[in-house]
Design an enzyme around this catalytic site. Structure first.
Site, PDB file in Angstrom:
ATOM      1  N   ASP A  24       0.810  -1.216   0.000  1.00  0.00           N
ATOM      2  CA  ASP A  24       0.000   0.000   0.000  1.00  0.00           C
ATOM      3  C   ASP A  24       0.847   1.272   0.000  1.00  0.00           C
ATOM      4  O   ASP A  24       0.310   2.375   0.130  1.00  0.00           O
ATOM      5  CB  ASP A  24      -0.907   0.006   1.229  1.00  0.00           C
ATOM      6  CG  ASP A  24      -0.118  -0.103   2.535  1.00  0.00           C
ATOM      7  OD1 ASP A  24       0.649  -1.081   2.682  1.00  0.00           O
ATOM      8  OD2 ASP A  24      -0.237   0.786   3.397  1.00  0.00           O
ATOM      9  N   GLY A  26       2.280   3.003  -2.237  1.00  0.00           N
ATOM     10  CA  GLY A  26       2.145   3.965  -3.324  1.00  0.00           C
ATOM     11  C   GLY A  26       1.384   5.215  -2.939  1.00  0.00           C
ATOM     12  O   GLY A  26       1.671   6.305  -3.448  1.00  0.00           O
ATOM     13  N   VAL A  27       0.403   5.089  -2.062  1.00  0.00           N
ATOM     14  CA  VAL A  27      -0.343   6.265  -1.597  1.00  0.00           C
ATOM     15  C   VAL A  27       0.564   7.172  -0.783  1.00  0.00           C
ATOM     16  O   VAL A  27       0.560   8.396  -0.940  1.00  0.00           O
ATOM     17  CB  VAL A  27      -1.565   5.826  -0.772  1.00  0.00           C
ATOM     18  CG1 VAL A  27      -2.136   7.010   0.013  1.00  0.00           C
ATOM     19  CG2 VAL A  27      -2.633   5.241  -1.668  1.00  0.00           C
ATOM     20  N   TYR A 145       1.422   2.177  15.400  1.00  0.00           N
ATOM     21  CA  TYR A 145       2.775   2.708  15.514  1.00  0.00           C
ATOM     22  C   TYR A 145       2.803   3.818  16.554  1.00  0.00           C
ATOM     23  O   TYR A 145       1.806   4.526  16.755  1.00  0.00           O
ATOM     24  CB  TYR A 145       3.256   3.267  14.176  1.00  0.00           C
ATOM     25  CG  TYR A 145       3.429   2.219  13.105  1.00  0.00           C
ATOM     26  CD1 TYR A 145       4.634   1.538  12.956  1.00  0.00           C
ATOM     27  CD2 TYR A 145       2.384   1.892  12.248  1.00  0.00           C
ATOM     28  CE1 TYR A 145       4.792   0.570  11.978  1.00  0.00           C
ATOM     29  CE2 TYR A 145       2.533   0.930  11.269  1.00  0.00           C
ATOM     30  CZ  TYR A 145       3.743   0.271  11.136  1.00  0.00           C
ATOM     31  OH  TYR A 145       3.894  -0.688  10.173  1.00  0.00           O
ATOM     32  N   LYS A 176      -0.587  -5.248  14.232  1.00  0.00           N
ATOM     33  CA  LYS A 176       0.757  -5.164  13.654  1.00  0.00           C
ATOM     34  C   LYS A 176       1.522  -4.065  14.388  1.00  0.00           C
ATOM     35  O   LYS A 176       1.047  -2.927  14.483  1.00  0.00           O
ATOM     36  CB  LYS A 176       0.659  -4.845  12.170  1.00  0.00           C
ATOM     37  CG  LYS A 176       1.971  -4.461  11.492  1.00  0.00           C
ATOM     38  CD  LYS A 176       1.694  -4.007  10.061  1.00  0.00           C
ATOM     39  CE  LYS A 176       2.891  -3.340   9.427  1.00  0.00           C
ATOM     40  NZ  LYS A 176       2.580  -2.811   8.074  1.00  0.00           N
ATOM     41  N   GLY A 202       9.363  -2.883   8.746  1.00  0.00           N
ATOM     42  CA  GLY A 202      10.136  -1.677   9.017  1.00  0.00           C
ATOM     43  C   GLY A 202      10.892  -1.166   7.801  1.00  0.00           C
ATOM     44  O   GLY A 202      10.674  -1.628   6.667  1.00  0.00           O
ATOM     45  N   ARG A 230       8.634  -3.359   2.094  1.00  0.00           N
ATOM     46  CA  ARG A 230       9.736  -2.977   1.203  1.00  0.00           C
ATOM     47  C   ARG A 230      10.931  -3.916   1.292  1.00  0.00           C
ATOM     48  O   ARG A 230      11.662  -4.073   0.304  1.00  0.00           O
ATOM     49  CB  ARG A 230      10.156  -1.527   1.491  1.00  0.00           C
ATOM     50  CG  ARG A 230      10.859  -1.303   2.793  1.00  0.00           C
ATOM     51  CD  ARG A 230      10.838   0.157   3.175  1.00  0.00           C
ATOM     52  NE  ARG A 230       9.516   0.550   3.650  1.00  0.00           N
ATOM     53  CZ  ARG A 230       9.155   1.812   3.850  1.00  0.00           C
ATOM     54  NH1 ARG A 230       9.989   2.784   3.582  1.00  0.00           N
ATOM     55  NH2 ARG A 230       7.950   2.095   4.310  1.00  0.00           N
TER      56      ARG A 230
END
Length: 266
Positions: A24, A26-27, A145, A176, A202, A230
């Site tokens: 996700d 790309g946003v 987070y 998460k 991360g 990533r």
């Protein structure tokens, strides 16, 4: 068995440990390396036997061939912000549980940044989505987070434990969080809640070995899975790396320790 239980069983399709591949980004940061060809990357992740992918609603139609019983389950991400915003930590809802159901989602996810200026609104959104998920028997993944301006807070065991418990109490089915850095401290996090805890991948790491060590340590401490973005989709061989992650999650021993790092170094 309720509808939510059936969907949760679909998510944990390969074992009792969940392997999510968030795509996700790309946003938030645009079409970064690894996410310029979504069908290709989704196919590689599917080949690596990940359980589920996370995408925003507009890209679901690009990856449908990689979804379903013989592919990955679909988690539709409902919240968003961009790195261009005055306050990138403020996440806003951009979709609904009902729309995710129409897209064929197995679950939905919501992102909350605790300690940020937008925390109250994000908590309200999380609570309202949890209520909607309960109405529709849809599993909810809460991405929690700590973003209070202090980098150390993002990995602080006490604060992460608080974040996990908050998600559980508001109604999330899976939470998460960041890995705290050691199995001992992360066991405090997993021991604080009854819902499954999965670790975030991360920032992109310096080596595959570092990533896989984190996965091994966290699962030993009670983590029920991982959400690797990533570090997976920006790897030269995402399918092979995904298969190795799957082996570790399923507690299937690698042929030798060197298998973890051979050829697949960043």
């Amino acid at each position: 068995m309720t509808g939510k239980q059936i969907r949760l069983k679909r998510l944990f399709k390969h074992s009792d440990r969940l392997f999510i591949a968030p795509m996700d980004h790309g946003v938030t940061v645009g079409p970064v390396q690894g996410l310029t060809d979504m069908p290709l990357m989704a196919g590689l992740i599917r080949a690596g036997r990940a359980d589920a992918v996370v995408v925003h609603k507009g890209l679901v139609n690009q990856i449908t061939d990689c979804l379903g019983a013989n592919g990955c389950e679909l988690i539709v991400h409902l919240s968003a912000s961009t790195s261009l915003a005055p306050d990138p930590n403020r996440k806003e809802l951009v979709s609904s549980v009902e729309h995710a159901i129409r897209l064929g989602a197995t679950a939905v996810s919501v992102h909350v940044n605790l300690g940020s200026a937008g925390e109250p609104a994000m908590l309200k959104d999380l609570g309202m989505i949890a209520d909607s998920c309960a109405s529709w028997s849809m599993p909810l993944l809460a991405m929690m987070y700590v973003r209070d301006g202090n980098k150390e807070s993002e990995y602080d065991p006490a604060k992460i434990k608080h974040a996990a418990r908050l998600a559980e109490e508001v109604g999330a089915d899976i939470v998460k969080v960041n890995y705290t850095g050691s199995a001992e401290t992360f066991a405090e996090v997993t021991g604080a809640v009854k819902i499954p805890v999965v670790i975030a991948g991360g920032p992109k790491m310096s080596s595959v070995n570092e990533l896989l060590d984190m996965i091994e340590e966290s699962t030993a401490a009670g983590a029920r899975g991982v959400a690797i973005g990533r570090n997976l989709f920006q790897h030269p061989d995402p399918a092979r790396l995904a298969r190795i992650i799957r082996q570790i999650l399923d507690q299937k021993p690698l042929r030798q320790r060197s298998e973890k790092i051979a050829i697949i170094n960043f």
